[in-house]
Write a protein that holds these residues in place. Sequence first.
Motif, mmCIF file in Angstrom:
data_model
loop_
_atom_site.group_PDB
_atom_site.id
_atom_site.type_symbol
_atom_site.label_atom_id
_atom_site.label_comp_id
_atom_site.label_asym_id
_atom_site.label_seq_id
_atom_site.Cartn_x
_atom_site.Cartn_y
_atom_site.Cartn_z
ATOM 1 N N LYS A 83 84.321 -19.910 82.356
ATOM 2 C CA LYS A 83 84.021 -18.548 82.806
ATOM 3 C C LYS A 83 84.204 -18.437 84.322
ATOM 4 N N LYS A 84 83.678 -19.424 85.027
ATOM 5 C CA LYS A 84 83.785 -19.422 86.496
ATOM 6 C C LYS A 84 85.261 -19.456 86.920
ATOM 7 N N VAL A 85 86.030 -20.331 86.293
ATOM 8 C CA VAL A 85 87.454 -20.458 86.623
ATOM 9 C C VAL A 85 88.182 -19.138 86.381
ATOM 10 N N LEU A 86 87.904 -18.501 85.240
ATOM 11 C CA LEU A 86 88.610 -17.254 84.896
ATOM 12 C C LEU A 86 88.169 -16.083 85.765
ATOM 13 N N LEU A 87 86.877 -15.971 86.011
ATOM 14 C CA LEU A 87 86.396 -14.843 86.816
ATOM 15 C C LEU A 87 86.934 -14.935 88.245
ATOM 16 N N GLU A 88 87.011 -16.144 88.761
ATOM 17 C CA GLU A 88 87.506 -16.308 90.140
ATOM 18 C C GLU A 88 89.001 -16.050 90.262
ATOM 19 N N GLU A 120 79.156 -9.690 84.913
ATOM 20 C CA GLU A 120 80.465 -9.903 85.548
ATOM 21 C C GLU A 120 81.535 -10.178 84.479
ATOM 22 N N THR A 121 81.131 -10.898 83.432
ATOM 23 C CA THR A 121 82.075 -11.205 82.344
ATOM 24 C C THR A 121 82.513 -9.931 81.643
ATOM 25 N N GLU A 122 81.552 -9.073 81.354
ATOM 26 C CA GLU A 122 81.839 -7.798 80.693
ATOM 27 C C GLU A 122 82.811 -6.960 81.541
ATOM 28 N N THR A 123 82.561 -6.906 82.838
ATOM 29 C CA THR A 123 83.432 -6.152 83.752
ATOM 30 C C THR A 123 84.843 -6.731 83.740
ATOM 31 N N ALA A 124 84.937 -8.060 83.723
ATOM 32 C CA ALA A 124 86.252 -8.725 83.712
ATOM 33 C C ALA A 124 87.015 -8.421 82.420
ATOM 34 N N GLU A 155 85.790 -13.661 75.653
ATOM 35 C CA GLU A 155 85.123 -12.927 74.555
ATOM 36 C C GLU A 155 84.583 -13.836 73.453
ATOM 37 N N MET A 156 84.808 -15.129 73.567
ATOM 38 C CA MET A 156 84.600 -16.027 72.424
ATOM 39 C C MET A 156 83.294 -15.781 71.669
ATOM 40 N N CYS A 157 82.189 -15.652 72.392
ATOM 41 C CA CYS A 157 80.883 -15.511 71.708
ATOM 42 C C CYS A 157 80.856 -14.274 70.822
ATOM 43 N N HIS A 158 81.453 -13.174 71.296
ATOM 44 C CA HIS A 158 81.337 -11.918 70.544
ATOM 45 C C HIS A 158 82.298 -11.912 69.360
ATOM 46 N N ARG A 159 83.516 -12.377 69.601
ATOM 47 C CA ARG A 159 84.566 -12.182 68.619
ATOM 48 C C ARG A 159 84.297 -12.938 67.332
ATOM 49 N N TYR A 160 83.901 -14.192 67.467
ATOM 50 C CA TYR A 160 83.811 -14.995 66.253
ATOM 51 C C TYR A 160 82.517 -14.811 65.500
ATOM 52 N N GLU A 161 81.487 -14.335 66.166
ATOM 53 C CA GLU A 161 80.264 -14.060 65.414
ATOM 54 C C GLU A 161 80.538 -12.981 64.375
ATOM 55 N N THR A 162 81.404 -12.021 64.743
ATOM 56 C CA THR A 162 81.632 -10.928 63.801
ATOM 57 C C THR A 162 82.789 -11.221 62.862
ATOM 58 N N ALA A 163 83.810 -11.944 63.338
ATOM 59 C CA ALA A 163 85.010 -12.028 62.500
ATOM 60 C C ALA A 163 85.148 -13.322 61.728
ATOM 61 N N MET A 164 84.663 -14.434 62.283
ATOM 62 C CA MET A 164 85.094 -15.683 61.654
ATOM 63 C C MET A 164 84.018 -16.735 61.471
ATOM 64 N N LYS A 165 82.780 -16.430 61.725
ATOM 65 C CA LYS A 165 81.749 -17.447 61.548
ATOM 66 C C LYS A 165 81.842 -18.012 60.133
ATOM 67 N N ASN A 166 81.661 -19.297 60.000
ATOM 68 C CA ASN A 166 81.733 -19.897 58.655
ATOM 69 C C ASN A 166 80.715 -19.204 57.738
ATOM 70 N N ARG A 202 90.148 -6.278 69.604
ATOM 71 C CA ARG A 202 89.188 -6.408 68.502
ATOM 72 C C ARG A 202 87.943 -7.167 68.958
ATOM 73 N N GLY A 203 88.143 -8.144 69.818
ATOM 74 C CA GLY A 203 87.019 -8.955 70.284
ATOM 75 C C GLY A 203 86.019 -8.173 71.116
ATOM 76 N N HIS A 204 86.417 -6.988 71.551
ATOM 77 C CA HIS A 204 85.501 -6.147 72.333
ATOM 78 C C HIS A 204 85.089 -4.927 71.513
ATOM 79 N N GLY A 205 85.232 -5.028 70.183
ATOM 80 C CA GLY A 205 84.730 -3.975 69.298
ATOM 81 C C GLY A 205 85.705 -2.855 68.993
ATOM 82 N N ASN A 206 86.966 -2.996 69.413
ATOM 83 C CA ASN A 206 87.951 -1.948 69.124
ATOM 84 C C ASN A 206 88.715 -2.250 67.844
ATOM 85 N N THR A 207 88.888 -1.241 67.009
ATOM 86 C CA THR A 207 89.857 -1.327 65.913
ATOM 87 C C THR A 207 90.696 -0.050 66.007
ATOM 88 N N HIS A 208 91.538 0.197 65.013
ATOM 89 C CA HIS A 208 92.303 1.460 65.006
ATOM 90 C C HIS A 208 91.415 2.622 64.543
#
Length: 349
Positions: free
Chosen positions: A296-301, A3-7, A337-348, A63-69
């Motif tokens: 997530k629940k608040v945003l999806l609803e 459901e999150t992916e669809t949103a 997107e938090m889990c996806h975005r920062y694992e790739t871009a900003m993890k310490n 970018r958080g969903h894997g898109n760049t230019h």
Amino acid sequence: KTETETAIEAALDWLSRHQSNNGGWDADGFSSKCKGENPCKNDLGASPYFDVAITGLVIAAFRGHGNTHQKGDFKETVQKGLDYLLKNQDGEGWLGKTSETHEWIYNHALATMALCEVYAVTQDENLKKPCEKAVACILKAQNQDLAWRYEPQGGENDTSVTGCMILALKCAKTAGIDIPQSVWEGALKWFDRCTDPTTGRVGYIKPGDLGSVIRGVNEHYEKLPTMTAVAVVSRILCGQSLRDPSLKKSADFLMEHLPQRDEKGLKVDPYYWYWGTHALFQYGGDNWTKWYETVKKVLLESQCKEKCAKGSWNPVGKWDMVGGRVYSTALSTLTLEMCHRYETAMKNK
């Protein structure tokens, strides 16, 4: 598909449909792109002065969903967005600098974040110089041994602007741009100064204050600990140990103010939800799991499900009269997107 992916996909579709001809996103004029008889509205209005900042947030959401230019379903959208940001960079390197508002520095911080994030994952040489110049402006703007506010080296500091600068600098560091250690140390000094040692709550311009409001506009909203969330993210990105007791106090304090929507919308604040989600993602543990399930629940609803507005979020929150529907939608997308975005871009590193 979850459901999150669809949103997230619905949100990105809405954002791509409402991109302006100039490549940016227009906070108060996006409805010229609406189709059908029911154009999307800004329930509380929007400011015309922060399109560069908001475009930065939108690019970060793509970018958080894997898109760049260079790749992804929305690569042309991202390319046009990047072109818009670069057109709004002056010779010195400032992005979105304008005499129309004294708070234009948000344009610079969030646009720098977006450019550096895309540069970090693509290493596109065309972005190298603009990123380096933008980062040099941030370094130059920092108050000696402390933080940032609206005026470059103006002697005043605030937690919100400082947090946005730290996000930009962290993306820059991930992209390979050198950031002196003293920069992080100065920011940490500021957060220490602003933290109430008893509760862990962090102030906006001094310890114990309840954050920023616009008198007569949004002071009736619930006083959420947004600055505490900004400080938790920033402390961790500045290299503070997760075992630091002040971090634990602040993270626990956030858990007393979980995201929720109410009838009148007075607890709605996508800026808080974004920073809180980022803070607890970086902090981890049980707090993170509980917080993310709640937000997530608040945003999806609450995501709009039909007509032209499908995929967006109604701008009824504390700062949505500044950023409007594009801002509420970009921030809500980044939150999901938090889990996806920062694992790739900003993890310490």
